[in-house]
Scaffold this motif. Structure first.
Motif, mmCIF file in Angstrom:
data_model
loop_
_atom_site.group_PDB
_atom_site.id
_atom_site.type_symbol
_atom_site.label_atom_id
_atom_site.label_comp_id
_atom_site.label_asym_id
_atom_site.label_seq_id
_atom_site.Cartn_x
_atom_site.Cartn_y
_atom_site.Cartn_z
ATOM 1 N N SER A 1 0.245 29.740 -33.467
ATOM 2 C CA SER A 1 -0.298 30.810 -32.612
ATOM 3 C C SER A 1 -1.809 30.951 -32.804
ATOM 4 O O SER A 1 -2.557 31.132 -31.835
ATOM 5 N N ILE A 2 -2.258 30.867 -34.059
ATOM 6 C CA ILE A 2 -3.698 30.939 -34.334
ATOM 7 C C ILE A 2 -4.425 29.755 -33.709
ATOM 8 O O ILE A 2 -5.481 29.913 -33.072
ATOM 9 N N THR A 3 -3.852 28.566 -33.856
ATOM 10 C CA THR A 3 -4.467 27.368 -33.284
ATOM 11 C C THR A 3 -4.608 27.484 -31.778
ATOM 12 O O THR A 3 -5.637 27.117 -31.199
ATOM 13 N N GLY A 4 -3.567 28.017 -31.135
ATOM 14 C CA GLY A 4 -3.588 28.117 -29.686
ATOM 15 C C GLY A 4 -4.452 29.239 -29.158
ATOM 16 O O GLY A 4 -5.153 29.077 -28.157
ATOM 17 N N ALA A 5 -4.424 30.398 -29.822
ATOM 18 C CA ALA A 5 -5.019 31.602 -29.235
ATOM 19 C C ALA A 5 -6.392 31.982 -29.778
ATOM 20 O O ALA A 5 -7.182 32.622 -29.072
#
Length: 202
Positions: free
Chosen positions: A124-128
């Protein structure tokens, strides 16, 4: 030869960089400013992930990510007029980048031996997170904090990845299904105006 995950990462970098550069062009940034916005959109989330996982940030070991962002700038400069007429360009490229980078984040975290719940958070961190930095740079309220389903789509993708892993599917197939689930969740949420309830104050 690059691995399948690296190929996903390259495409994700290109897609996210275009989404950032498109927004920067709407704010009439110069070429350098637009490149910086595109670059931080592309590498911001992965950098935060790698720092938290205590590994060298991915772009510091391979210059191809900086080159991908430069190619994205060139693409927008050359095909800018056509992209402007495509009103959904930002949304499509942002959704593609979100899906691809979520998969990369989950996959890398699992490869480093962390449990799945950590992998879902890191995906989620990588994507957002790159999108959050992008929006701050262009002086907008980050998309993740607005009503649209954004980070939740990453969580859905992480859960799908986890579920497919229990089914012992081929790793490439798991990555494709997980990425598609992120993309589909985002598309359906916007199409049908699906959003989380707002927290109301006094």
């Amino acid at each position: 030869m690059p691995t399948f995950v690296q190929i996903i990462e390259f495409f994700g970098t290109f897609a996210f960089a275009i989404s950032g550069i498109r927004l920067a062009s709407a704010k009439q940034f110069d070429w350098f400013g637009a490149y910086v916005v595109g670059l931080v959109t592309a590498i911001g989330g992965g950098t935060i992930r790698d720092v938290l996982l205590d590994v060298t940030p991915f772009w510091m070991t391979n210059p191809v990510y900086l080159i991908c962002s430069a190619l994205a700038l060139f693409w927008v400069v050359v095909f800018g007029k056509q992209l402007v007429h495509l009103h959904n360009t930002f949304f499509i490229f942002d959704s593609i980048g979100l899906a691809l980078f979520t998969v990369v984040g989950v996959e890398k975290t699992i490869a480093l031996g962390f449990p799945f719940w950590v992998a879902i958070v890191m995906g989620s961190i990588t994507g957002a997170a790159g999108g959050v930095i992008r929006d701050i740079f262009i002086n907008e309220i980050p998309l993740i904090f607005r009503k649209e389903i954004y980070a939740m789509a990453c969580i859905v993708g992480g859960l799908v990845f986890w579920g497919c892993s229990f089914m012992n599917l081929d790793s490439m197939l798991i990555q494709c299904i997980s990425g598609f689930s992120v993309f589909l969740t985002r598309i359906l949420a916007v199409k049908y105006n699906i959003c989380l309830p707002k927290l109301k104050g006094e």
